[in-house]
Design a protein around this motif. Structure first.
Motif, PDB file in Angstrom:
ATOM      1  N   PRO A  43       0.828  -1.212   0.000  1.00  0.00           N
ATOM      2  CA  PRO A  43       0.000   0.000   0.000  1.00  0.00           C
ATOM      3  C   PRO A  43       0.859   1.256   0.000  1.00  0.00           C
ATOM      4  O   PRO A  43       1.950   1.269   0.561  1.00  0.00           O
ATOM      5  N   GLU A  47      -2.789   5.465   0.814  1.00  0.00           N
ATOM      6  CA  GLU A  47      -3.763   4.396   1.061  1.00  0.00           C
ATOM      7  C   GLU A  47      -3.771   4.010   2.532  1.00  0.00           C
ATOM      8  O   GLU A  47      -4.845   3.829   3.127  1.00  0.00           O
ATOM      9  N   HIS A  71      -7.978  -3.701   0.305  1.00  0.00           N
ATOM     10  CA  HIS A  71      -6.725  -3.459  -0.422  1.00  0.00           C
ATOM     11  C   HIS A  71      -6.438  -4.559  -1.447  1.00  0.00           C
ATOM     12  O   HIS A  71      -5.917  -4.279  -2.530  1.00  0.00           O
ATOM     13  N   GLU A  75      -5.056  -3.903  -5.291  1.00  0.00           N
ATOM     14  CA  GLU A  75      -3.621  -4.100  -5.499  1.00  0.00           C
ATOM     15  C   GLU A  75      -3.343  -5.251  -6.448  1.00  0.00           C
ATOM     16  O   GLU A  75      -3.666  -6.387  -6.170  1.00  0.00           O
TER      17      GLU A  75
END
Length: 149
Positions: A43, A47, A71, A75
């Motif tokens: 991250p 973020e 996340h 990602e």
């Protein structure tokens, strides 16, 4: 959250969380950073700040699972890096000159320092005048950070 992660993943998350979260809660941005990066996530600082703020400045394990799920949906770092390299490889050779990679790392996006680039080249065993197989390079730089850092 069990519907989003395998039981083995939750066990790994819980173990890492318990190592770094004091009294069963993450109370600092640094703790969140270390835990997520230890689990192989990458991250950005922005973020991390957003996740931390959204959870009211502290989070227990259920909140942490929510953050990990959120996340994991956004990602896809290795695929994004490979796509960027492939976009600059019209002949599809799978390689990039080391000096061009150095220039990119020093001058584009979240710029790295000369020292950081030298360390990456050393760890990835890249000579300054050679060609870099970008798929191998991506695998190296996207690997989780070792515990000793």
């Amino acid at each position: 959250m069990a519907r989003h992660f395998r039981e083995e993943d939750i066990d790994e998350f819980r173990e890492c969380f318990s190592l770094y979260a004091r009294n069963g809660q993450i109370r600092t941005l640094d703790q969140l950073t270390v835990i997520m990066r230890s689990l192989g996530m990458s991250p950005t600082i922005a973020e991390l700040k957003k996740y931390f703020k959204d959870k009211g400045g502290k989070m227990g394990f259920p909140d942490f699972l929510d953050v990990m799920h959120q996340h994991s949906q956004v990602e896809k770092v290795p695929q994004e890096i490979l796509a960027a390299f492939q976009g600059h490889d019209p002949r599809k050779t799978g390689t990039i000159p080391a000096r061009e990679l150095r220039h990119i790392l020093l001058h584009w996006g979240e710029r790295l320092s000369t020292k950081e680039v030298e360390q990456i080249f050393r760890e990835a065993n890249i000579s300054n005048n050679g060609m870099v197989r970008y798929q191998d390079f991506c695998r190296i730089v996207c690997a989780p950070v070792p515990d000793y850092y």
